[in-house]
Design an enzyme around this catalytic site. Sequence first.
Site, PDB file in Angstrom:
ATOM      1  CB  CYS A 175     -37.898  32.914 -13.874  1.00 48.08           C
ATOM      2  SG  CYS A 175     -37.127  31.840 -15.133  1.00 48.08           S
ATOM      3  CG  HIS A 179     -36.857  37.105 -10.283  1.00 51.84           C
ATOM      4  ND1 HIS A 179     -36.234  38.405  -9.827  1.00 51.84           N
ATOM      5  CD2 HIS A 179     -35.732  36.125 -10.517  1.00 51.84           C
ATOM      6  CE1 HIS A 179     -34.950  38.161  -9.462  1.00 51.84           C
ATOM      7  NE2 HIS A 179     -34.594  36.930 -10.159  1.00 51.84           N
ATOM      8  CB  CYS A 227     -31.577  32.975 -13.885  1.00 49.73           C
ATOM      9  SG  CYS A 227     -31.596  34.525 -13.081  1.00 49.73           S
TER      10      CYS A 227
END
Lengths: 266, 103
Positions: A175, A179, A227
């Site tokens: 992730c 991010h 995601c």
Amino acid sequence: MTTRKVLIAALAVVVPIASAVADGGVFDEYREMMGDDNPAIFVIEEGEEFWLQELGPKQVSLETCDLGLGPGVVAGAYAQLPRYFADTDQVMDLESRLVHCMVELQGRDPEDVHAKPYSLRGDMGTEIEALAAWIADQSSGVPIAPGQDQPQERAMYDLGEQLFYYRAGPHDFSCATCHGQDGARIRLQALGNLAKHEDAASAYASWPAYRISEGVVRTMGWRMRDCFRQQRLPELIMGSEASVALQMYLAVNAAGAPMSAPGLKR
Amino acid sequence: MAGRIRIRAQKQGEYTEVKALMRHPMETGMRKDAAGEPIPAHFITEVAGKHGEKVVMSAQWGAAVSQNPFLGFRFKGGESGDEVSVSYIDNKGETGSGSTKIR
């Protein structure tokens, strides 16, 4: 023979440094134009209808469902999720808690409830999406305060943090690959640094959200699952430990900021 | 759950600004479902905006309009408290409507 002149037009596209708050100027402008006319208002109404509807073999409504603040208390409930529930001995997010209530209160088959939690493109929305929209709306303005008193809740946060930085899949993505840095964007959308409070807050507070490009309300659980898909990881199951852990990680990072869902997204 | 229209009307000088949000799938008829079967067309064909009983806006729509369409228009006249309504009919003959008072 004519010589073709190839004109190369260098387009100077001025891209504002993505602010921590949103997708960059374009979608902020769009949101401004739409004002209060977020199509999610229809879904909110439908969610309340689902909540009151007598469903399942037991023909009861979800009105006695305990979302953490006591049976039937919906106002402010979303903002304190995920949290630990003693009756199931689990840390649950909204979706897993709703599934629990549908199975326990209404007597519905867990497999049916899990069969199609999220809309496909072009659908008019699912029961889970509608309920999530209404329940989140009932926390509008309430500060995000996920449970962190119980050891299980803190363990869930740690697991979420691990998952956030865990690189896997054919692209070796985590992730954090997208991010984990400030001011990044993909196409025109800002990629929030979700390890940071400000970015996590603006992201977490705005889900569930109406996705204009898909015409449906999407939940935070769906966001996690999508995601995973974008990272080419195996499908993330709604309400699974991994899904709850990631939501817990984001919710704790966002804690203190007021909820403003359902949001409006591209 | 088609049929619902959210509508707001606000007086702005000599005009009344109307904003309407409609709940409708607006299926083009060109898409296929997960099993590969075509999804039948289902879209709004006519929209009418009324001030009281007087039609102040009429439109013919087609499959190119988005799902859950948002419509804004303004007309001359209108006083606070007047009724404004928006209604549609789609290609299946289903209708939807909503009304409000001018603010």
